[in-house]
Design an enzyme around this catalytic site. Structure first.
Site, PDB file in Angstrom:
ATOM      1  N   LYS A 111      -9.284  -4.101  -8.985  1.00  0.00           N
ATOM      2  CA  LYS A 111      -8.299  -3.930  -7.863  1.00  0.00           C
ATOM      3  C   LYS A 111      -7.703  -2.141  -8.054  1.00  0.00           C
ATOM      4  O   LYS A 111      -7.793  -1.984  -9.509  1.00  0.00           O
ATOM      5  CB  LYS A 111      -7.020  -4.671  -8.010  1.00  0.00           C
TER       6      LYS A 111
HETATM    7  P1  NAD Z   1      -1.349  -6.032   5.738  1.00  0.00           P
HETATM    8  O1  NAD Z   1      -0.840  -4.740   5.066  1.00  0.00           O
HETATM    9  O2  NAD Z   1      -2.068  -5.937   6.598  1.00  0.00           O
HETATM   10  O3  NAD Z   1      -0.218  -6.880   5.878  1.00  0.00           O
HETATM   11  C1  NAD Z   1       1.087  -7.439   5.201  1.00  0.00           C
HETATM   12  C2  NAD Z   1       2.144  -8.018   6.042  1.00  0.00           C
HETATM   13  O4  NAD Z   1       3.269  -8.474   5.181  1.00  0.00           O
HETATM   14  C3  NAD Z   1       2.659  -6.855   7.041  1.00  0.00           C
HETATM   15  O5  NAD Z   1       2.826  -7.976   8.145  1.00  0.00           O
HETATM   16  C4  NAD Z   1       4.007  -6.726   6.281  1.00  0.00           C
HETATM   17  O6  NAD Z   1       4.834  -6.258   7.378  1.00  0.00           O
HETATM   18  C5  NAD Z   1       4.404  -8.141   5.394  1.00  0.00           C
HETATM   19  N1  NAD Z   1       5.449  -8.009   4.569  1.00  0.00           N
HETATM   20  C6  NAD Z   1       5.540  -7.169   3.802  1.00  0.00           C
HETATM   21  N2  NAD Z   1       6.618  -7.520   2.787  1.00  0.00           N
HETATM   22  C7  NAD Z   1       7.034  -8.695   3.509  1.00  0.00           C
HETATM   23  C8  NAD Z   1       8.142  -9.354   3.119  1.00  0.00           C
HETATM   24  N3  NAD Z   1       8.948  -9.015   2.013  1.00  0.00           N
HETATM   25  N4  NAD Z   1       8.390 -10.441   3.685  1.00  0.00           N
HETATM   26  C9  NAD Z   1       7.698 -10.646   4.922  1.00  0.00           C
HETATM   27  N5  NAD Z   1       6.531 -10.144   5.001  1.00  0.00           N
HETATM   28  C10 NAD Z   1       6.407  -8.907   4.508  1.00  0.00           C
HETATM   29  O7  NAD Z   1      -1.919  -6.733   4.145  1.00  0.00           O
HETATM   30  P2  NAD Z   1      -2.816  -8.084   4.195  1.00  0.00           P
HETATM   31  O8  NAD Z   1      -4.358  -7.400   4.226  1.00  0.00           O
HETATM   32  O9  NAD Z   1      -2.740  -8.782   5.190  1.00  0.00           O
HETATM   33  O10 NAD Z   1      -2.569  -8.682   2.885  1.00  0.00           O
HETATM   34  C11 NAD Z   1      -1.677  -9.493   2.788  1.00  0.00           C
HETATM   35  C12 NAD Z   1      -1.915 -10.420   1.548  1.00  0.00           C
HETATM   36  O11 NAD Z   1      -3.152 -11.059   1.402  1.00  0.00           O
HETATM   37  C13 NAD Z   1      -1.741  -9.565   0.093  1.00  0.00           C
HETATM   38  O12 NAD Z   1      -1.381 -10.116  -0.898  1.00  0.00           O
HETATM   39  C14 NAD Z   1      -3.207  -9.207  -0.031  1.00  0.00           C
HETATM   40  O13 NAD Z   1      -3.414  -8.882  -1.379  1.00  0.00           O
HETATM   41  C15 NAD Z   1      -3.935 -10.413   0.287  1.00  0.00           C
HETATM   42  N6  NAD Z   1      -5.360 -10.612   0.833  1.00  0.00           N
HETATM   43  C16 NAD Z   1      -5.789  -9.639   1.742  1.00  0.00           C
HETATM   44  C17 NAD Z   1      -7.387  -9.687   1.767  1.00  0.00           C
HETATM   45  C18 NAD Z   1      -7.831  -8.825   2.984  1.00  0.00           C
HETATM   46  O14 NAD Z   1      -8.926  -9.095   3.303  1.00  0.00           O
HETATM   47  N7  NAD Z   1      -6.960  -7.887   3.571  1.00  0.00           N
HETATM   48  C19 NAD Z   1      -8.227 -10.451   1.123  1.00  0.00           C
HETATM   49  C20 NAD Z   1      -7.337 -11.454   0.215  1.00  0.00           C
HETATM   50  C21 NAD Z   1      -6.092 -11.349  -0.164  1.00  0.00           C
END
Ligand code: NAD
Length: 418
Positions: A111
């Site tokens: 990561k």
């Molecule tokens: P992103 O940046 O696209 O979206 C994050 C979202 O969370 C946004 O809508 C943001 O406004 C919101 N957010 C942030 N803080 C918040 C809070 N305190 N309360 C409510 N909403 C809040 O990120 P993503 O890629 O969607 O990732 C989200 C999660 O999924 C992370 O934990 C990431 O590690 C995990 N993840 C992502 C992927 C991927 O392919 N993008 C894969 C596996 C896991």
């Protein structure tokens, strides 16, 4: 015991791992082998940024933690967020090792991230910052070494800059990064893969609980890449998405929010602020909404000892990485709430990344329906393996999932002999 929140990702991770280690009767040396990172790199990145009507120099810290590569090259996302720090990245890198092993793809875990609030930078500044990060990390990256991907606040454009910067000194190597735009060797279906995978796993879990997905009331915290695509898919499958939120707050509609409209609005404006598709509520209230399924899809630790007791869902699907602290996890399980752990729930993204990497190495295009079907096959096998072990060993799903992963990683270490 008072729960520490925020900077305790690694402690949480260790406790979850411990439960599996106990089940597997591993000794202290084996535990140490599993916990330690292979390599941890941190870099300082100075950047000229606009500050009012003048330019100043700010220095940002970037990290890449490579946890384990016994089963294949290091693989894991890259996040841009002000809270990024080594403890968090170390825990997330370890999580990737267990995730890739659980869904049985030939990768290890890594990561990375930069401690930055990208909303304070111009697009040009963000591009320069990304390129300098790649210049400094280049010696530890590689198509057979370590392959980054999108995560919080990073997207296909950021991946395109990484690909371009890396290719300046290494030739045209699209497989150096996954989650790229389609025009640069990206995979059809990668953008939505994590969210769609979350929806698929939710359907498997509900089926096992004898609950119908059609008409189920679902609340989703976080409306970025993962949350929005999970919501779109689940609504298309017949569920009612009664609550959604992002960092600025939430929305509630008892009959279900129009997710297509919400996603379009968020794409055009960068968030849900100003979208009037339901009653405005706080993020705290969102977690307390009456629903069948709660899907945390934002950041770590949002379901903790302060918020856990208000949760009313029967099923929690961890779309985010580490959204539940270990103390909240225990309390929720005691209340009979089923938790689908992150390493299973959100693995659709890394499975699709694996397909993208294969596509890039073979220089051969994959069709969207093949990506979707193969991703679901990997997820279904991992779900079946986890749930049958949980039943057989009488443990929760997280412990079972870790048992499967840890055994596979240990076996690879033993076979390789290091
Ligand atoms: P992103 O940046 O696209 O979206 C994050 C979202 O969370 C946004 O809508 C943001 O406004 C919101 N957010 C942030 N803080 C918040 C809070 N305190 N309360 C409510 N909403 C809040 O990120 P993503 O890629 O969607 O990732 C989200 C999660 O999924 C992370 O934990 C990431 O590690 C995990 N993840 C992502 C992927 C991927 O392919 N993008 C894969 C596996 C896991």
């Amino acid at each position: 015991m008072k729960e520490k929140i925020g900077c305790c990702c690694y402690d949480n991770q260790t406790i979850f791992l411990d439960q599996a280690i106990k089940q597997l009767n591993l000794n202290a040396d084996q535990k140490q082998l599993l916990l330690q990172s292979f390599r941890e790199v941190s870099v300082q990145i100075p950047l000229k940024v606009e500050h009012g009507d003048k330019e100043i120099i700010r220095t940002f810290t970037g990290y890449r933690v490579q946890h384990n590569h016994a089963r294949g090259p290091f693989k894991g996302g890259l996040r841009f967020h002000p809270n990024v720090q080594i403890d968090e990245i170390r825990a997330l890198a370890q999580l990737m090792t267990w995730k890739t092993a659980l869904v049985d793809i030939p990768f290890g875990g890594a990561k990375g991230g930069i401690s930055v609030d990208p909303s304070t930078l111009s697009q040009q500044e963000l591009e320069t910052l990304t390129r300098r990060f790649v210049q400094k990390m280049e010696p530890v990256l590689g198509v057979n070494e370590d392959i980054p991907a999108p995560d919080v606040n990073t997207n296909p454009q950021v991946m395109a800059w990484i690909f371009d910067e890396y290719s300046k000194t290494n030739g045209n190597v699209p497989g150096i990064v996954t989650g790229k735009p389609l025009e640069l060797g990206g995979l059809k279906g990668r953008l939505e893969a994590t969210g769609y995978g979350v929806a698929y796993i939710t359907s498997l879990a509900l089926e096992q609980m004898n609950m119908a997905l059609k008409g189920a009331k679902i609340v989703i915290q976080g409306f970025g890449n993962v949350g929005s695509y999970a919501a779109l898919r689940l609504q298309a499958m017949g569920a009612h998405i009664v609550g959604i939120s992002d960092k600025d707050g939430g929305l509630f509609h008892p009959q279900g929010i129009d997710i297509v409209a919400a996603a379009k609005f968020a794409q055009e404006t960068g968030g849900l602020k100003g979208f009037f598709g339901g009653e405005k509520i706080s993020n705290e209230k969102l977690l307390a909404l009456p629903c069948d399924v709660l899907i945390p899809a934002a950041l770590e630790g949002t379901i903790n000892c302060d918020t856990e007791e208000k949760v009313q869902a029967q099923l929690i699907v961890e779309a985010a990485n580490m959204p539940i602290t270990h103390m909240a996890d225990e309390k929720l399980r005691k209340r009979g709430i089923i938790i689908i752990p992150d390493i299973l729930a959100n693995a659709g993204g890394v499975i699709a990344s694996y397909f993208e990497w294969v596509q890039n190495i073979q220089r051969f295009d994959w069709e969207r329906n093949v990506v979707q079907t193969r991703m679901e096959e990997h997820l279904a096998r991992a779900y079946e393996k986890t749930s049958s072990l949980a039943k057989q060993a009488d443990v929760d799903l997280r412990t079972a999932a870790y048992q499967v992963s840890v055994s596979r990683v240990l076996r690879a270490i033993e076979l390789r002999g290091f």
